[in-house]
Write a protein that holds these residues in place. Sequence first.
Motif, mmCIF file in Angstrom:
data_model
loop_
_atom_site.group_PDB
_atom_site.id
_atom_site.type_symbol
_atom_site.label_atom_id
_atom_site.label_comp_id
_atom_site.label_asym_id
_atom_site.label_seq_id
_atom_site.Cartn_x
_atom_site.Cartn_y
_atom_site.Cartn_z
ATOM 1 N N ASN A 151 100.845 -10.724 4.966
ATOM 2 C CA ASN A 151 100.294 -11.495 3.925
ATOM 3 C C ASN A 151 100.460 -10.495 2.613
ATOM 4 N N ILE A 152 101.712 -10.945 1.930
ATOM 5 C CA ILE A 152 102.030 -10.062 0.707
ATOM 6 C C ILE A 152 100.776 -10.061 -0.380
ATOM 7 N N PRO A 153 100.411 -11.112 -0.812
ATOM 8 C CA PRO A 153 99.294 -11.045 -1.812
ATOM 9 C C PRO A 153 97.966 -10.151 -1.235
ATOM 10 N N LEU A 154 97.709 -10.445 -0.101
ATOM 11 C CA LEU A 154 96.546 -9.468 0.219
ATOM 12 C C LEU A 154 97.049 -7.989 0.351
ATOM 13 N N LEU A 155 98.038 -7.600 1.012
ATOM 14 C CA LEU A 155 98.575 -6.327 1.024
ATOM 15 C C LEU A 155 98.731 -5.614 -0.337
ATOM 16 N N THR A 156 99.109 -6.585 -1.061
ATOM 17 C CA THR A 156 99.301 -6.183 -2.754
ATOM 18 C C THR A 156 97.779 -5.728 -3.176
ATOM 19 N N ALA A 157 96.972 -6.553 -3.118
ATOM 20 C CA ALA A 157 95.578 -6.189 -3.597
ATOM 21 C C ALA A 157 94.765 -4.955 -3.049
ATOM 22 N N LEU A 158 95.118 -4.874 -1.759
ATOM 23 C CA LEU A 158 94.623 -3.674 -1.090
ATOM 24 C C LEU A 158 95.257 -2.373 -1.608
ATOM 25 N N ILE A 159 96.652 -2.422 -1.801
ATOM 26 C CA ILE A 159 97.360 -1.275 -2.195
ATOM 27 C C ILE A 159 97.020 -1.156 -3.789
ATOM 28 N N ALA A 160 96.546 -2.006 -4.599
ATOM 29 C CA ALA A 160 96.143 -1.938 -5.921
ATOM 30 C C ALA A 160 94.709 -1.175 -5.943
ATOM 31 N N ILE A 161 93.682 -1.485 -5.240
ATOM 32 C CA ILE A 161 92.574 -0.995 -5.016
ATOM 33 C C ILE A 161 92.582 0.476 -4.841
ATOM 34 N N VAL A 162 93.731 0.848 -3.785
ATOM 35 C CA VAL A 162 93.784 2.351 -3.205
ATOM 36 C C VAL A 162 94.414 3.232 -4.572
ATOM 37 N N ALA A 163 95.509 2.520 -5.232
ATOM 38 C CA ALA A 163 95.944 3.152 -6.242
ATOM 39 C C ALA A 163 95.102 3.601 -7.423
ATOM 40 N N ALA A 164 94.454 2.253 -7.822
ATOM 41 C CA ALA A 164 93.317 2.529 -8.853
ATOM 42 C C ALA A 164 92.295 3.519 -8.416
ATOM 43 N N GLN A 165 91.554 3.440 -7.243
ATOM 44 C CA GLN A 165 90.638 4.555 -6.841
ATOM 45 C C GLN A 165 91.201 6.010 -7.095
ATOM 46 N N THR A 166 92.631 6.168 -6.405
ATOM 47 C CA THR A 166 93.176 7.192 -6.477
ATOM 48 C C THR A 166 93.229 7.833 -7.788
ATOM 49 N N LEU A 167 93.781 7.021 -8.586
ATOM 50 C CA LEU A 167 94.340 7.359 -10.104
ATOM 51 C C LEU A 167 93.035 7.981 -10.912
ATOM 52 N N LYS A 168 91.750 7.423 -10.516
ATOM 53 C CA LYS A 168 90.383 7.828 -11.060
ATOM 54 C C LYS A 168 90.233 9.572 -10.967
ATOM 55 N N ILE A 169 90.828 10.179 -9.914
ATOM 56 C CA ILE A 169 90.875 11.330 -9.630
ATOM 57 C C ILE A 169 91.465 12.331 -10.897
ATOM 58 N N PRO A 170 92.676 12.161 -10.854
ATOM 59 C CA PRO A 170 93.704 12.784 -12.146
ATOM 60 C C PRO A 170 93.025 12.372 -13.439
ATOM 61 N N ILE A 171 92.648 11.076 -13.745
ATOM 62 C CA ILE A 171 92.314 10.726 -14.982
ATOM 63 C C ILE A 171 90.896 11.504 -15.394
ATOM 64 N N ASN A 172 89.994 11.635 -14.248
ATOM 65 C CA ASN A 172 88.723 12.015 -14.692
ATOM 66 C C ASN A 172 89.013 13.780 -14.962
ATOM 67 N N LEU A 173 89.975 14.264 -14.169
ATOM 68 C CA LEU A 173 90.347 15.621 -14.360
ATOM 69 C C LEU A 173 90.818 16.002 -15.874
ATOM 70 N N LEU A 174 91.533 14.835 -16.337
ATOM 71 C CA LEU A 174 92.134 15.299 -17.698
ATOM 72 C C LEU A 174 91.102 14.802 -18.821
ATOM 73 N N THR A 175 90.080 14.075 -18.532
ATOM 74 C CA THR A 175 89.419 13.562 -19.510
ATOM 75 C C THR A 175 87.972 14.347 -19.583
ATOM 76 N N LYS A 176 87.561 14.786 -18.261
ATOM 77 C CA LYS A 176 86.506 15.424 -18.287
ATOM 78 C C LYS A 176 86.392 16.860 -17.890
ATOM 79 N N ARG A 177 87.521 17.368 -17.512
ATOM 80 C CA ARG A 177 87.959 18.877 -17.012
ATOM 81 C C ARG A 177 87.283 19.039 -15.820
#
Length: 143
Positions: free
Chosen positions: A4-30
């Motif tokens: 189910n490509i739409p479902l798989l796509t949504a799950l990948i988007a969640i993981v990608a967004a949650q993972t991106l929070k770490i480096p973004i937080n590191l850059l903005t809040k040190r």
Amino acid sequence: MIFNIPLLTALIAIVAAQTLKIPINLLTKRTLDLKIAVSTGGMPSSHSAAVCSLAASIGLADGFHSSMFALAVLFSVITMYDAMGIRRHAGTHATILNRIIRLFPAHSKELQEEGTLKEMLGHRPIEVCAGAVLGVVIGLLMN
């Protein structure tokens, strides 16, 4: 489910967004805070990424004139509006209540034993927009 490509796509988007929070937080809040990857709020919104990737994927699979795409877009708008509205205001209320608890420690011993309220619940509009763009890009790439 794995096909189910739409479902798989949504799950990948969640993981990608949650993972991106770490480096973004590191850059903005040190600060390196790995717990942010499993928390609510922050940049980018994983809710927005999920629903927008789902809508993009459904649009590409079923057509942008389909009823399923219309449903997915409406679902996306409601989800993003909620993230910026009610959930964000609930976080603001938690911040104020936590301050009140700290101001009156003698009268709020029971409340302090419960712990502080979680303050980062919702999203600023820029966080929702960033999540939406991330989601659409992932939706396009997955299809």
